[in-house]
Scaffold this active site. Structure first.
Site, PDB file in Angstrom:
ATOM      1  N   THR A   7       0.828  -1.206   0.000  1.00  0.00           N
ATOM      2  CA  THR A   7       0.000   0.000   0.000  1.00  0.00           C
ATOM      3  C   THR A   7       0.866   1.263   0.000  1.00  0.00           C
ATOM      4  OG1 THR A   7      -1.919   1.011   1.061  1.00  0.00           O
ATOM      5  CG2 THR A   7      -0.274   0.051   2.526  1.00  0.00           C
ATOM      6  N   CYS A   8       0.226   2.417   0.012  1.00  0.00           N
ATOM      7  CA  CYS A   8       0.891   3.719  -0.018  1.00  0.00           C
ATOM      8  C   CYS A   8       1.917   3.832   1.103  1.00  0.00           C
ATOM      9  CB  CYS A   8      -0.155   4.829   0.140  1.00  0.00           C
ATOM     10  SG  CYS A   8       0.506   6.485   0.334  1.00  0.00           S
ATOM     11  N   PRO A   9       3.093   4.350   0.903  1.00  0.00           N
ATOM     12  CA  PRO A   9       3.673   4.805  -0.364  1.00  0.00           C
ATOM     13  C   PRO A   9       4.610   3.783  -0.998  1.00  0.00           C
ATOM     14  CG  PRO A   9       5.043   5.584   1.415  1.00  0.00           C
ATOM     15  CD  PRO A   9       4.024   4.639   2.020  1.00  0.00           C
TER      16      PRO A   9
END
Lengths: 76, 138
Positions: free
Chosen positions: A14-16
């Site tokens: 997931t982010c980042p």
């Protein structure tokens, strides 16, 4: 000429992370090299091409299958 | 090159995540990035201190943080340790406020010297901020 292809596997990340891992691969690559990023994080599919543009690199393709995507980048 | 400069004043876990995600994002987008750790933020650069911060809201004596951490694990969110290592690996700079060190009686040996680029004061921050397109106070 043989193309030097680096695969960046960000499936499930997931982010980042997809953005960061793509950047790491770009930093290590040489002009002409291909970087192939695969992942599932929806926002990164939009953001990696944005980063590619900012970095002045070539976006070869964006493919999608189900929730997976694959982005190919060429180093300049 | 364009640049992001972020003051990390808070030592709260969630705010540290914000700072590191934005910092890493900036580096990934081809910008330079500097994190300037001061006050409660600097406490997180003490050895073993990175993950020790409370939640800024709904900490509930640690229960809230435990729940958020569990959710983060389910969502596969990277640890702060990994994020800060990524930040350094991508060329991000970390400044430690030396006035905070003096006030809080912190020695260099108490801090994660492996992560810190420079020990600095406000002049350095202003110089960095002046050259930046993005500046944040977290």
């Amino acid at each position: 000429m043989n193309e030097n292809v680096t695969i960046v596997d960000c499936v499930g990340e997931t982010c980042p992370v997809p953005l960061v891992e793509t950047r790491k691969a770009i930093r290590k690559a040489s002009p002409g090299d291909i970087i192939e990023v695969i992942g599932t994080h929806p926002a990164s599919k939009k953001e990696i091409p944005m980063a590619v543009k900012e970095l002045g690199l070539e976006l070869i393709s964006i493919e999608e299958e189900g929730n997976m995507w694959k982005i190919r980048i060429k180093m300049r | 090159m364009s640049k992001a400069t972020i003051i990390v004043h808070s030592g709260d876990m969630d705010k540290l995540y914000s700072a590191l995600i934005i910092g890493n994002g900036a580096l990934a987008m081809g910008m330079d990035a500097s994190l300037y750790f001061t006050f409660w933020g600097l406490m997180r650069l003490k050895k073993g201190g990175l993950e020790k911060g409370p939640l800024s809201k709904m900490h509930f004596l640690g229960l809230g943080k435990w729940m958020v951490k569990r959710k983060m694990k389910q969502a596969n969110v990277r640890s702060l340790e990994k994020m800060i290592t990524d930040f350094r690996e991508l060329g991000g700079k970390i400044f430690a406020c030396d006035m905070t060190m003096e006030i809080m009686g912190i020695q260099k040996e108490d801090l994660r010297q492996d992560l810190i680029t420079e020990y600095a004061a406000v002049g350095t921050y202003i110089k960095e901020a002046k050259e930046s397109d993005v500046t944040l106070f977290i």
